[in-house]
Design an enzyme around this catalytic site. Structure first.
Site, PDB file in Angstrom:
ATOM      1  N   PHE A 135      33.869  53.492  41.505  1.00 37.54           N
ATOM      2  CA  PHE A 135      34.368  53.236  41.684  1.00 37.54           C
ATOM      3  C   PHE A 135      35.453  53.222  39.941  1.00 37.54           C
ATOM      4  O   PHE A 135      34.441  52.720  39.214  1.00 37.54           O
ATOM      5  CB  PHE A 135      33.618  51.292  41.414  1.00 37.54           C
ATOM      6  CG  PHE A 135      35.112  50.011  41.444  1.00 37.54           C
ATOM      7  CD1 PHE A 135      35.218  49.767  42.752  1.00 37.54           C
ATOM      8  CD2 PHE A 135      34.778  49.432  40.062  1.00 37.54           C
ATOM      9  CE1 PHE A 135      36.298  48.390  42.694  1.00 37.54           C
ATOM     10  CE2 PHE A 135      36.289  48.671  40.242  1.00 37.54           C
ATOM     11  CZ  PHE A 135      36.620  47.953  40.671  1.00 37.54           C
ATOM     12  N   ASP A 220      34.062  56.987  32.567  1.00 37.64           N
ATOM     13  CA  ASP A 220      34.362  56.198  33.065  1.00 37.64           C
ATOM     14  C   ASP A 220      33.078  54.996  32.556  1.00 37.64           C
ATOM     15  O   ASP A 220      32.017  54.883  32.579  1.00 37.64           O
ATOM     16  CB  ASP A 220      34.903  55.460  34.910  1.00 37.64           C
ATOM     17  CG  ASP A 220      35.152  54.148  35.076  1.00 37.64           C
ATOM     18  OD1 ASP A 220      34.580  53.174  34.140  1.00 37.64           O
ATOM     19  OD2 ASP A 220      35.947  53.894  35.925  1.00 37.64           O
ATOM     20  N   LYS A 250      35.393  45.666  30.140  1.00 37.22           N
ATOM     21  CA  LYS A 250      34.599  44.807  30.022  1.00 37.22           C
ATOM     22  C   LYS A 250      33.589  43.991  29.256  1.00 37.22           C
ATOM     23  O   LYS A 250      35.112  43.608  28.410  1.00 37.22           O
ATOM     24  CB  LYS A 250      33.313  45.489  31.223  1.00 37.22           C
ATOM     25  CG  LYS A 250      33.456  45.350  32.527  1.00 37.22           C
ATOM     26  CD  LYS A 250      32.593  45.293  33.716  1.00 37.22           C
ATOM     27  CE  LYS A 250      33.520  45.404  35.173  1.00 37.22           C
ATOM     28  NZ  LYS A 250      33.929  46.570  35.807  1.00 37.22           N
TER      29      LYS A 250
HETATM   30  C1  LIG Z   1      34.770  47.145  36.332  1.00 36.75           C
HETATM   31  C2  LIG Z   1      34.967  48.119  36.385  1.00 36.75           C
HETATM   32  C3  LIG Z   1      36.263  49.012  37.294  1.00 36.75           C
HETATM   33  C4  LIG Z   1      37.565  48.009  36.600  1.00 36.75           C
HETATM   34  O1  LIG Z   1      37.194  47.090  35.339  1.00 36.75           O
HETATM   35  P1  LIG Z   1      38.569  46.118  35.999  1.00 36.75           P
HETATM   36  O2  LIG Z   1      38.769  45.614  34.679  1.00 36.75           O
HETATM   37  O3  LIG Z   1      38.280  45.377  37.617  1.00 36.75           O
HETATM   38  O4  LIG Z   1      40.358  46.485  36.514  1.00 36.75           O
HETATM   39  C5  LIG Z   1      36.629  50.124  36.798  1.00 36.75           C
HETATM   40  N1  LIG Z   1      35.777  51.062  37.175  1.00 36.75           N
HETATM   41  C6  LIG Z   1      34.358  50.577  36.899  1.00 36.75           C
HETATM   42  C7  LIG Z   1      32.744  52.058  36.645  1.00 36.75           C
HETATM   43  C8  LIG Z   1      34.030  49.047  36.528  1.00 36.75           C
HETATM   44  O5  LIG Z   1      32.698  48.790  36.612  1.00 36.75           O
END
Ligand SMILES: *Cc1c(COP(=O)(O)O)cnc(C)c1O
Length: 390
Positions: A135, A220, A250
């Site tokens: 994701f 990520d 986050k």
């Molecule tokens: C939450 C998340 C995102 C997206 O972050 P947003 O601030 O909601 O755009 C991308 N990658 C990972 C692994 C995430 O947990």
């Protein structure tokens, strides 16, 4: 229905299904709803409030800066952005950072950087390899890099140039990397799919394949970073890996919206004036609070506590009848439920009992408590989960 729930149901676009609860106040690992009921928050705003709600030192930094300067735009200098970029870089890849406002934006920056990096070495049609179950966000680029969401015909056409491989097959990953490959982009532990660690062999194969192809490894760390897994960044844990680019968001803002794309010295100057930008990014208010959040999170004592408490918590959860397996590292925990148990129903029951978790998959509860919880709070959560599964 509470006043807040009524307003949301009437006026917000219905992109989320929410339970009836309305939260009005938070402190540490606790939240209170509009009826005055107290909850133990083991989701922490989806790993945003990792230092707990309303941390007094973050609140102090926030109010002081709010009374000094909140925004000037990126057309001028202000010190907090540079200080945050320095602290981020020095804590990880040692190069430079681009600041932004969310996780998906951090990944958009990484995608642009990787594509330009490929162009500079003569790749005409760059491709980014991503993993099944990954994701990366909800804007069109990050969405196209998210295999599970980029099949929805409502939002087609998606961005071209992404290739998906299984999460646990190093040979398939190696085979997918070639002269077109600009980057491999992955989470070391997939959060949204239900807390699935990517096997060490796959991570190792990704690093080797990138080195062979001249491609970039983008990690990520939006969910795994900021101490969540017991090291400041998950790539500094076991199995370790050295990314070329890392994205964060986050917990980075200590509750405020901020993201960052951090690069090695070699990749830090790929993007040049005019290549990328953002009106809000790195504004003095969020940058000041993020810098303080990073400083508080880097505390070796806190990180050691995350590792040891996480291990104990996972052991205790694994012993609860009805639990099939427990995945994750540190305080990023996926609780797999035995067949016949519906995780969304269990999460709803737990909310009723005063424990906040979520169900990212039909058979999985996810726990992302604030990193500042103690043994007493961990023990209370275990007992509530035991009771809900009894
Ligand atoms: C939450 C998340 C995102 C997206 O972050 P947003 O601030 O909601 O755009 C991308 N990658 C990972 C692994 C995430 O947990």
């Amino acid at each position: 229905m509470s006043a807040g729930a009524e307003l949301a149901e009437r006026w917000l676009m219905p992109t989320y299904r929410r339970p009836g609860v309305e939260f009005v106040r938070g402190e540490g690992a606790r939240l209170w709803d509009s009826e005055g009921r107290e909850y133990l928050d083991f989701l922490a705003g989806i790993s945003v409030c990792s230092l707990g709600h309303c941390h007094p030192e973050l609140t102090a930094a926030l109010t002081t800066q709010a009374n000094t300067l909140t925004h000037v735009s990126n057309l001028f200098h202000s010190a907090p952005a540079g200080e945050l970029a320095r602290d981020l870089s020095e804590s990880s890849l040692g190069g430079r950072a681009f600041l932004c406002n969310s996780g998906t934006e951090a990944n958009e920056c990484a995608i642009k950087l990787a594509r330009k990096h490929a162009r500079l070495r003569g790749v005409e049609d760059p491709e980014i390899v991503v993993l099944e179950g990954g994701f990366h966000g909800r804007t069109m680029g990050s969405l196209s890099a998210t295999p599970g969401l980029s099949q929805n015909p409502s939002f087609a056409p998606y961005l071209e140039g992404f290739r998906t491989v299984p999460r646990d097959d190093p040979a398939a990953l190696e085979a997918a990397v070639g002269p077109r490959t600009a980057a491999i982009m992955l989470e070391l532990i997939q959060g949204e799919s239900g807390v699935h660690p990517v096997p060490g062999e796959v991570v190792g194969a990704a690093r080797e394949a990138c080195d062979r192809a001249g491609a970039l490894l983008i990690v990520d760390e939006i969910q795994t970073g900021m101490g969540r897994t017991g090291t400041l960044w998950a790539h500094q844990g076991d199995p370790g890996v050295a990314p070329d680019v890392m994205t964060s968001a986050k917990a980075l803002g200590g509750g405020l919206p901020v993201g960052a794309c951090v690069a090695t010295p070699a990749c830090g100057e790929v993007l040049e004036p005019g290549d990328h930008g953002s009106t809000f990014a790195g504004g003095p208010l969020v940058a000041t609070v993020a810098r303080r959040a990073l400083e508080l999170t880097r505390d070796p004592g806190l990180l050691a506590g995350v590792a040891s408490l996480g291990e104990r918590l996972r052991e205790e959860l694994a012993a609860i009848p009805g639990v099939s397996e427990v995945r994750g590292r540190g305080l990023m925990i996926g609780v797999g439920l035995q067949e016949g148990r519906e995780a969304p129903a269990v999460a709803a029951d737990l909310l009723h009992r005063g424990l906040i978790v979520n169900a990212p998959a039909p058979d999985t509860l996810r726990l992302l408590p604030p990193l500042v919880i103690g043994e007493r709070e961990a023990g209370a959560a275990v007992e509530l989960i035991r009771a809900a599964l009894a």
